[in-house]
Write an enzyme that holds these catalytic residues in place. Structure first.
Site, PDB file in Angstrom:
ATOM      1  N   HIS A 154       6.643  -1.249   3.200  1.00 44.12           N
ATOM      2  CA  HIS A 154       6.537  -2.677   3.505  1.00 44.12           C
ATOM      3  C   HIS A 154       5.752  -3.387   2.417  1.00 44.12           C
ATOM      4  O   HIS A 154       4.896  -2.802   1.766  1.00 44.12           O
ATOM      5  CB  HIS A 154       5.880  -2.923   4.863  1.00 44.12           C
ATOM      6  CG  HIS A 154       4.565  -2.230   5.050  1.00 44.12           C
ATOM      7  ND1 HIS A 154       4.467  -0.883   5.325  1.00 44.12           N
ATOM      8  CD2 HIS A 154       3.288  -2.683   4.991  1.00 44.12           C
ATOM      9  CE1 HIS A 154       3.194  -0.542   5.437  1.00 44.12           C
ATOM     10  NE2 HIS A 154       2.451  -1.611   5.226  1.00 44.12           N
ATOM     11  N   HIS A 189       3.346  -6.775   1.913  1.00 46.85           N
ATOM     12  CA  HIS A 189       2.578  -7.859   2.538  1.00 46.85           C
ATOM     13  C   HIS A 189       2.744  -9.102   1.676  1.00 46.85           C
ATOM     14  O   HIS A 189       2.661  -9.021   0.442  1.00 46.85           O
ATOM     15  CB  HIS A 189       1.084  -7.536   2.564  1.00 46.85           C
ATOM     16  CG  HIS A 189       0.707  -6.327   3.367  1.00 46.85           C
ATOM     17  ND1 HIS A 189       0.090  -6.412   4.600  1.00 46.85           N
ATOM     18  CD2 HIS A 189       0.830  -4.998   3.102  1.00 46.85           C
ATOM     19  CE1 HIS A 189      -0.156  -5.182   5.048  1.00 46.85           C
ATOM     20  NE2 HIS A 189       0.277  -4.306   4.164  1.00 46.85           N
ATOM     21  N   GLY A 208      -4.645   3.227   1.476  1.00 51.96           N
ATOM     22  CA  GLY A 208      -4.879   2.957   2.895  1.00 51.96           C
ATOM     23  C   GLY A 208      -3.619   2.579   3.651  1.00 51.96           C
ATOM     24  O   GLY A 208      -3.682   1.833   4.630  1.00 51.96           O
ATOM     25  N   ASN A 224       0.844  -1.190   0.000  1.00 55.27           N
ATOM     26  CA  ASN A 224       0.000   0.000   0.000  1.00 55.27           C
ATOM     27  C   ASN A 224       0.880   1.241   0.000  1.00 55.27           C
ATOM     28  O   ASN A 224       1.828   1.344   0.779  1.00 55.27           O
ATOM     29  CB  ASN A 224      -0.914  -0.002   1.239  1.00 55.27           C
ATOM     30  CG  ASN A 224      -1.945  -1.109   1.170  1.00 55.27           C
ATOM     31  OD1 ASN A 224      -2.575  -1.308   0.129  1.00 55.27           O
ATOM     32  ND2 ASN A 224      -2.116  -1.837   2.258  1.00 55.27           N
TER      33      ASN A 224
HETATM   34  P1  AMP Z   1      -0.604  -1.027   5.704  1.00 56.03           P
HETATM   35  O1  AMP Z   1      -2.064  -0.714   5.791  1.00 56.03           O
HETATM   36  O2  AMP Z   1      -0.203  -1.569   4.368  1.00 56.03           O
HETATM   37  O3  AMP Z   1       0.253   0.128   6.168  1.00 56.03           O
HETATM   38  O4  AMP Z   1      -0.376  -2.238   6.692  1.00 56.03           O
HETATM   39  C1  AMP Z   1       0.149  -2.135   7.966  1.00 56.03           C
HETATM   40  C2  AMP Z   1       0.114  -3.528   8.563  1.00 56.03           C
HETATM   41  O5  AMP Z   1       0.929  -3.521   9.713  1.00 56.03           O
HETATM   42  C3  AMP Z   1      -1.281  -3.997   8.996  1.00 56.03           C
HETATM   43  O6  AMP Z   1      -1.599  -5.208   8.314  1.00 56.03           O
HETATM   44  C4  AMP Z   1      -1.117  -4.218  10.509  1.00 56.03           C
HETATM   45  O7  AMP Z   1      -1.836  -5.329  10.993  1.00 56.03           O
HETATM   46  C5  AMP Z   1       0.384  -4.421  10.643  1.00 56.03           C
HETATM   47  N1  AMP Z   1       0.959  -4.104  11.951  1.00 56.03           N
HETATM   48  C6  AMP Z   1       0.761  -2.976  12.673  1.00 56.03           C
HETATM   49  N2  AMP Z   1       1.478  -3.023  13.809  1.00 56.03           N
HETATM   50  C7  AMP Z   1       2.146  -4.184  13.788  1.00 56.03           C
HETATM   51  C8  AMP Z   1       3.056  -4.832  14.680  1.00 56.03           C
HETATM   52  N3  AMP Z   1       3.442  -4.264  15.846  1.00 56.03           N
HETATM   53  N4  AMP Z   1       3.551  -6.054  14.349  1.00 56.03           N
HETATM   54  C9  AMP Z   1       3.178  -6.644  13.189  1.00 56.03           C
HETATM   55  N5  AMP Z   1       2.323  -6.097  12.308  1.00 56.03           N
HETATM   56  C10 AMP Z   1       1.815  -4.886  12.601  1.00 56.03           C
END
Ligand code: AMP
Length: 124
Positions: free
Chosen positions: A108, A110, A101, A95
């Site tokens: 990062h 996914h 979003g 994203n």
């Molecule tokens: P995005 O919406 O692409 O920025 O995704 C952020 C992702 O980070 C989401 O899927 C969250 O569940 C994940 N996330 C947030 N905090 C943590 C954490 N402390 N450890 C692992 N995943 C996390």
């Protein structure tokens, strides 16, 4: 301002804190250029996040500014994380910015797998 028009890198973001060891994570892989760990709120049986070690807000910043070595090292780590799922397949997604979003302002990817993932995106 980052190249993507997003705010500048915030070293207090949650993934920066994970990289500094201030917050624990369920680590899958660590290399010179990347860290991979399980998403805290998984959307599929396998849901792993792969992050570069450098301070990049988004995919746009990373690909515009990181060294060729860092970019290659990052994507090689993504490939390694996906290797156990090569038989069944997986999806990678990143994203970037508001419309996508993006919640965490550290680039990062996914990696989803472990079940049929359905259509890529709802039409509309
Ligand atoms: P995005 O919406 O692409 O920025 O995704 C952020 C992702 O980070 C989401 O899927 C969250 O569940 C994940 N996330 C947030 N905090 C943590 C954490 N402390 N450890 C692992 N995943 C996390």
């Amino acid at each position: 301002m980052s190249v993507s028009g997003l705010p500048p890198y915030d070293p207090g973001n949650i993934f920066a804190r994970i990289l500094r060891g201030e917050i624990p994570c369920k680590k899958v892989l660590e290399s010179e250029h990347a860290l991979a760990f399980h998403d805290i709120n998984p959307l599929s049986p396998t849901h792993i996040l792969v992050i570069p070690k450098g301070e990049w807000v988004s995919a746009a910043d990373f690909h515009a500014g990181a060294s060729a070595e860092a970019i290659a090292g990052f994507w090689r780590a993504v490939g390694e994380v996906g290797r156990p799922l090569e038989g069944s397949g997986y999806r990678i997604l990143s994203n970037m910015g508001v419309d996508a979003g993006q919640e965490v302002p550290h680039f990062h990817v996914h990696l989803f797998g472990g079940r049929p993932l359905g259509v890529m995106l709802k039409r509309g």
